[in-house]
Write a protein that holds these residues in place. Sequence first.
Motif, mmCIF file in Angstrom:
data_model
loop_
_atom_site.group_PDB
_atom_site.id
_atom_site.type_symbol
_atom_site.label_atom_id
_atom_site.label_comp_id
_atom_site.label_asym_id
_atom_site.label_seq_id
_atom_site.Cartn_x
_atom_site.Cartn_y
_atom_site.Cartn_z
ATOM 1 N N GLY A 203 43.508 34.071 43.470
ATOM 2 C CA GLY A 203 44.065 34.665 44.544
ATOM 3 C C GLY A 203 45.316 34.098 44.871
ATOM 4 O O GLY A 203 45.630 32.993 44.411
ATOM 5 N N HIS A 204 45.928 34.221 45.984
ATOM 6 C CA HIS A 204 47.349 33.663 46.696
ATOM 7 C C HIS A 204 46.924 32.571 47.301
ATOM 8 O O HIS A 204 45.777 32.235 47.910
ATOM 9 N N SER A 205 47.751 31.551 47.354
ATOM 10 C CA SER A 205 47.557 30.186 47.950
ATOM 11 C C SER A 205 48.496 30.212 49.415
ATOM 12 O O SER A 205 49.601 30.876 49.156
ATOM 13 N N SER A 206 48.081 29.757 50.182
ATOM 14 C CA SER A 206 48.889 29.306 51.476
ATOM 15 C C SER A 206 49.617 28.282 51.324
ATOM 16 O O SER A 206 50.582 27.750 52.301
ATOM 17 N N ALA B 128 41.781 40.562 37.925
ATOM 18 C CA ALA B 128 40.776 39.515 37.912
ATOM 19 C C ALA B 128 40.070 39.559 36.646
ATOM 20 O O ALA B 128 39.669 40.528 35.795
ATOM 21 N N PRO B 129 39.080 38.288 36.422
ATOM 22 C CA PRO B 129 38.295 38.095 35.434
ATOM 23 C C PRO B 129 37.350 39.251 35.374
ATOM 24 O O PRO B 129 36.908 39.708 36.617
ATOM 25 N N THR B 130 36.871 40.067 34.311
ATOM 26 C CA THR B 130 37.182 39.667 32.973
ATOM 27 C C THR B 130 37.829 40.661 32.360
ATOM 28 O O THR B 130 37.907 40.692 31.059
ATOM 29 N N VAL B 131 38.596 41.259 33.074
ATOM 30 C CA VAL B 131 39.495 42.626 32.576
ATOM 31 C C VAL B 131 40.613 42.070 31.683
ATOM 32 O O VAL B 131 40.443 42.737 30.483
ATOM 33 N N PHE C 176 40.312 32.874 46.025
ATOM 34 C CA PHE C 176 39.709 33.638 44.998
ATOM 35 C C PHE C 176 39.683 35.135 45.336
ATOM 36 O O PHE C 176 39.826 35.498 46.382
ATOM 37 N N PHE C 177 39.400 35.886 43.954
ATOM 38 C CA PHE C 177 39.269 37.199 44.375
ATOM 39 C C PHE C 177 38.018 37.420 45.215
ATOM 40 O O PHE C 177 37.084 36.651 45.095
#
Length: 160
Positions: free
Chosen positions: A127-130, A87-90, A4-5
């Motif tokens: 966010g990014h995943s491994s 990211a939320p909530t932009v 996540f962020f």
Amino acid sequence: HYSFFEGEPRWPASKYSLTYAFLPGTRADAINPVSRAFQTWAANTHFKFSRTEDYVNADIKVSFESSDHGDGFPFDGPGGTLAHAFAPTVGMFHYDAAEEWSVIANPAAFHLETLALHEIGHLLGLGHSSIEGAIMYPTFSLGESKGLHGDDIQGIKALY
Ligand code: TQI
Ligand code: CA
Ligand code: ZN
Ligand code: ZN
């Protein structure tokens, strides 16, 4: 594994139904691929997405931008950054207009729908995943097309 962020920003529980709009000037051939990507996320999460023409009040605004476009993250011409989403909530999702984009998988262009799946993941708070194979895995190549992976869906379920 998903991430996540910082601070785990997310859409409030009252906002499971989100509207999206294309800003004027968006290339017409991007509308169906982006709309399909929203529907794929909707089919796999508790979110609903509906398109609105009201681009002023939409929760999520999609556009093609080039170089410095006023959000502090200028695009860099062909290559480098392809797109970005906040990211939320932009609720902003920008494609770099300087790239080659295509609706169908094409070895000389980037796949609009696959990029949209990745950027919508960011819009929702991932966010990014491994995990290689996850849409949030941080590699992306010309011509590549992919779908959502169990890891992406688990990430959203864990966040909300
Ligand atoms: N755009 C980056 C991205 O979407 C922007 C970015 C960098 C970012 N770090 C971030 C966005 C952290 C949110 C959070 O990841 S990009 C990839 C990947 C890009 C990059 O155009 O460089 C993909 C677009 F993940 F492979 F690096 C799609 Cl899949
Ligand atoms: Ca670029
Ligand atoms: Zn931007
Ligand atoms: Zn990313």
